[in-house]
Design an enzyme around this catalytic site. Structure first.
Site, PDB file in Angstrom:
ATOM      1  N   SER A   1       0.816  -1.228   0.000  1.00 26.07           N
ATOM      2  CA  SER A   1       0.000   0.000   0.000  1.00 26.07           C
ATOM      3  C   SER A   1       0.842   1.267   0.000  1.00 26.07           C
ATOM      4  O   SER A   1       0.396   2.319   0.438  1.00 26.07           O
ATOM      5  CB  SER A   1      -0.956   0.008   1.194  1.00 26.07           C
ATOM      6  OG  SER A   1      -1.788  -1.132   1.185  1.00 26.07           O
ATOM      7  N   ARG A   2       2.067   1.156  -0.476  1.00 27.08           N
ATOM      8  CA  ARG A   2       2.972   2.301  -0.587  1.00 27.08           C
ATOM      9  C   ARG A   2       3.324   2.938   0.761  1.00 27.08           C
ATOM     10  O   ARG A   2       3.754   4.077   0.817  1.00 27.08           O
ATOM     11  CB  ARG A   2       2.382   3.374  -1.529  1.00 27.08           C
ATOM     12  CG  ARG A   2       2.246   2.913  -2.986  1.00 27.08           C
ATOM     13  CD  ARG A   2       3.606   2.453  -3.509  1.00 27.08           C
ATOM     14  NE  ARG A   2       3.614   2.149  -4.935  1.00 27.08           N
ATOM     15  CZ  ARG A   2       3.539   0.923  -5.446  1.00 27.08           C
ATOM     16  NH1 ARG A   2       3.378  -0.123  -4.638  1.00 27.08           N
ATOM     17  NH2 ARG A   2       3.625   0.717  -6.743  1.00 27.08           N
TER      18      ARG A   2
END
Length: 463
Positions: free
Chosen positions: A437-438
């Site tokens: 999810s970065r």
């Protein structure tokens, strides 16, 4: 030829063409298999060069499709690849035992299903799916059902922290319906499909970037009788691309990073120790050129420039590389002695940034390293007036030959004065670890004075 103008065959039509080829037209099964396997090998070589995709695993089924895979592996060996074979259900017919003997004579390893590494992405660059062809009926049985699922899992990126090998399917991806294709959407999604004789209807669902046609043996009479529209083969090639390379949606390209958490209480207090720890991990993981780093410099005009160089030493004083003192980077460093380094280790989802001042290493240190290099590299350093304009490659070759002859009777080649090393003395480190999810981990080290001593302060940066 555009894909929509190529003839796609039903299962029955494909079988009828094979019967005609091996009946009235006099082809034998071993002739067709040899041509099919050669087509597969040349298609692979067309896209995946052995210098970058060297390690191949051919997974071969018990039928003709598996035979095509065995032949392809033999040709790939001669093309400079390093093939291995997984052939769980060997066919005892002389044709197949002969193919096995040929591969064994080349010392091509045969691996049982149990011998296969749990992580196929670690040991192989190319996986050749030659398990089932267009004549297969029913559901795959063990061990092929599990092998297919292992290829499917690679499509999903289930192997954490590893770049998946490319998958090449022979004629039809194993587990697909010959005419309906990947009906459930949960089958193998190959990067390359090599259709043989003519593509099968199921191949219309192929969405990979490389679709080739192989099997350059269909006579005009058969093409006319069966109303086959096939692309012309170029020159002496045994394969031809169907359609163009698919347009890539760059905005949709993304990786899902799966990595251990990188936490402040787990890191080394000294960034050099942390760098060495990660560097050793990169070496142990077998990553290609883990010492490659992007070096960014800027001259007095402030315009930045970057290039890849190789780290040749690291200690408490800094990071060392070698180059020509007349190169663009050297000119910029003479005007602005500050630079940044970037190490990127794709297989581990890691990168390290280092910023600091730069100075030349002592000449004695450059001299010692210069004479540790291969003789050809030493001559290359003498020849190259780096970053200057040259009239052509032939001029470089000519100069190289002249210098090689000049030093032919000398055991030691003098280090040129225009060549030597630089050392970047770090003022900042940043360690980056990719996360889902970065929400990446970024830990930054910067020096500060405490009680007259230089210590490194560690802070976490937002991803």
């Amino acid at each position: 030829m555009a894909e929509d103008s190529v003839t796609y065959l039903t299962q029955r039509e494909a079988a009828e063409i094979d019967e005609t080829l091996m009946g009235p037209l006099g082809f034998s099964i071993d002739q067709l298999m040899e041509l099919a396997g050669l087509s597969v090998a040349t298609s692979i070589a067309e896209v995946y060069k052995p210098s970058e995709y060297n390690k191949v695993l051919a997974i071969c089924g018990p039928g003709n499709n598996g035979g095509d895979g065995l032949v392809a592996a033999r040709h790939l060996y001669h093309f400079g690849y390093k093939p291995c074979i997984c052939y769980p259900k060997r066919t005892p017919k002389p044709l197949y035992t002969g193919l096995v003997t040929q591969l064994e004579s080349l010392s091509v390893p045969f691996l049982s299903v149990e011998d296969l590494p749990s992580d196929l992405s670690k040991d192989f660059d190319i996986l050749v799916d030659a398990m089932f062809g267009f004549s297969f009926h029913g559901a795959p049985r063990p061990p092929f059902d599990n092998l297919i699922q292992r290829l499917v899992s690679l499509n999903r990126g289930d192997v954490a922290g590893r770049k998946s090998p490319v998958i090449v399917s022979v004629d039809i991806p194993s587990g697909w319906h010959v005419e309906e294709g990947d009906a459930g959407g949960e089958g193998i999604k190959p990067d390359m499909l090599v259709s043989l004789t003519a593509p099968k209807l199921g191949a219309k669902q192929f969405r990979g970037p490389h679709h080739f046609l192989g099997g350059r043996f269909v006579p005009p009479a058969i093409a006319e009788k069966c109303r086959l529209h096939l692309p012309p083969y170029p020159g002496t090639s045994m394969c031809v691309r169907i359609g163009k390379v698919r347009k890539i949606d760059i905005s949709a390209m993304r990786e899902t990073y799966v990595s251990p958490e990188f936490l402040e209480d787990q890191v080394e207090a000294n960034p050099f120790d942390q760098f060495n720890k990660w560097f050793e991990d990169a070496v142990a993981a077998g990553l290609r050129e883990p010492n490659a780093m992007a070096l960014s410099t800027a001259g007095k005009n402030g315009k930045p420039s970057s290039r890849m160089v190789l780290l040749k030493g690291v200690d408490k004083d800094g990071f060392v590389w070698y180059t020509n003192y007349g190169s663009q980077k050297a000119r910029e460093l003479s005007e602005n002695p500050w630079a940044s380094l970037l190490f990127y280790w794709d297989g581990l989802n890691r990168q390290v940034r280092v910023e600091g001042s730069v100075e030349k290493v002592p000449d004695q240190e450059s001299e010692q390293y210069f004479h540790s290099r291969p003789r050809g590299s030493q001559i290359g350093a003498v020849v190259s007036n780096q970053s200057s304009v040259v009239p052509g490659r032939q001029a470089l070759r000519q100069q190289y030959t002249e210098i090689e002859e000049k030093f032919s009777n000398m055991s030691v080649i003098p280090k040129p004065k225009h060549w030597g090393g630089y050392r970047l003395k770090p003022e900042l480190f940043e360690f980056w670890q990719g996360q889902p999810s970065r929400l990446h981990d970024r830990l930054q080290y910067s020096p500060q004075e405490i009680d007259g001593k230089r210590v490194w302060k560690i802070v976490r940066l937002a991803p």
